[in-house]
Design a protein around this motif. Structure first.
Motif, mmCIF file in Angstrom:
data_model
loop_
_atom_site.group_PDB
_atom_site.id
_atom_site.type_symbol
_atom_site.label_atom_id
_atom_site.label_comp_id
_atom_site.label_asym_id
_atom_site.label_seq_id
_atom_site.Cartn_x
_atom_site.Cartn_y
_atom_site.Cartn_z
ATOM 1 N N TRP A 117 10.967 -27.256 26.807
ATOM 2 C CA TRP A 117 11.422 -27.542 25.447
ATOM 3 C C TRP A 117 11.608 -29.037 25.273
ATOM 4 C CZ3 TRP A 117 11.490 -23.782 21.904
ATOM 5 C CH2 TRP A 117 11.422 -22.470 22.384
ATOM 6 N N LEU A 118 11.449 -29.500 24.029
ATOM 7 C CA LEU A 118 11.585 -30.915 23.724
ATOM 8 C C LEU A 118 12.159 -31.045 22.320
ATOM 9 C CD1 LEU A 118 9.642 -33.847 24.624
ATOM 10 C CD2 LEU A 118 9.287 -33.293 22.239
ATOM 11 N N THR A 119 13.067 -32.007 22.138
ATOM 12 C CA THR A 119 13.521 -32.318 20.786
ATOM 13 C C THR A 119 13.070 -33.730 20.441
ATOM 14 O OG1 THR A 119 15.703 -33.077 21.547
ATOM 15 C CG2 THR A 119 15.529 -30.783 20.789
ATOM 16 N N LEU A 120 12.709 -33.924 19.197
ATOM 17 C CA LEU A 120 12.324 -35.221 18.661
ATOM 18 C C LEU A 120 13.383 -35.618 17.649
ATOM 19 C CD1 LEU A 120 10.380 -37.584 17.962
ATOM 20 C CD2 LEU A 120 9.260 -36.025 16.365
ATOM 21 N N GLU A 121 14.032 -36.752 17.908
ATOM 22 C CA GLU A 121 15.029 -37.280 16.989
ATOM 23 C C GLU A 121 14.513 -38.613 16.467
ATOM 24 O OE1 GLU A 121 19.010 -37.332 18.705
ATOM 25 O OE2 GLU A 121 18.259 -35.903 20.188
#
Length: 144
Positions: A117-121
């Protein structure tokens, strides 16, 4: 202003997600390649263990991300962060400016989580994606 060109593609991504097939995130990898520095910061740390600055290395990193393989989804409960990739670049030149002062500004943060999983902020937006197994493994290797 420098955040604007990251906010606009991210906002478009949010607007277009309902109109695109699930595998198309509408995140533009070309925008990520504009970074001039990428700090690799393991979870629980405040200092980078690696700093990527070469344009060729940054392009290789973005290729490793495999952005076309990202699938926009909700981050599962209990996902544990592995580390953060902090992307930075100089301010955008405006008409009449000959050069910048060389100061780098944070433009986006990619947080890698276990199980791919990866989050982009970026620009106040926070989106979560599931990654292809190969991309997740390659990114996790930065923190070993």
């Amino acid at each position: 202003m420098q955040k604007l060109f990251f906010v606009l593609p991210a906002a478009l991504a949010l607007l277009l997600c309902g109109c695109q097939p699930p595998a198309n995130t509408a995140v533009d990898a070309r925008e990520l390649k504009k970074a001039q520095q990428i700090e690799v910061i393991p979870a629980g740390e405040t200092d980078a263990t690696e700093i990527i600055t070469g344009q060729g290395e940054i392009e290789d990193f973005v290729e490793t991300l495999d952005v076309p393989g990202w699938v926009l989804e909700s981050l599962p409960d209990g996902a544990e962060p592995i580390g953060v990739f902090q992307l930075s670049q100089e301010a955008t030149l405006h008409p009449g400016q000959a050069e910048t002062d060389g100061t780098l500004y944070d433009t986006a943060a990619l947080t890698l989580y276990d199980d791919g999983w990866l989050t982009l902020e970026t620009g106040g937006l926070d989106m979560a994606f599931s990654l292809q197994r190969e991309a997740a493994g390659s990114l996790a290797a930065y923190f070993r």
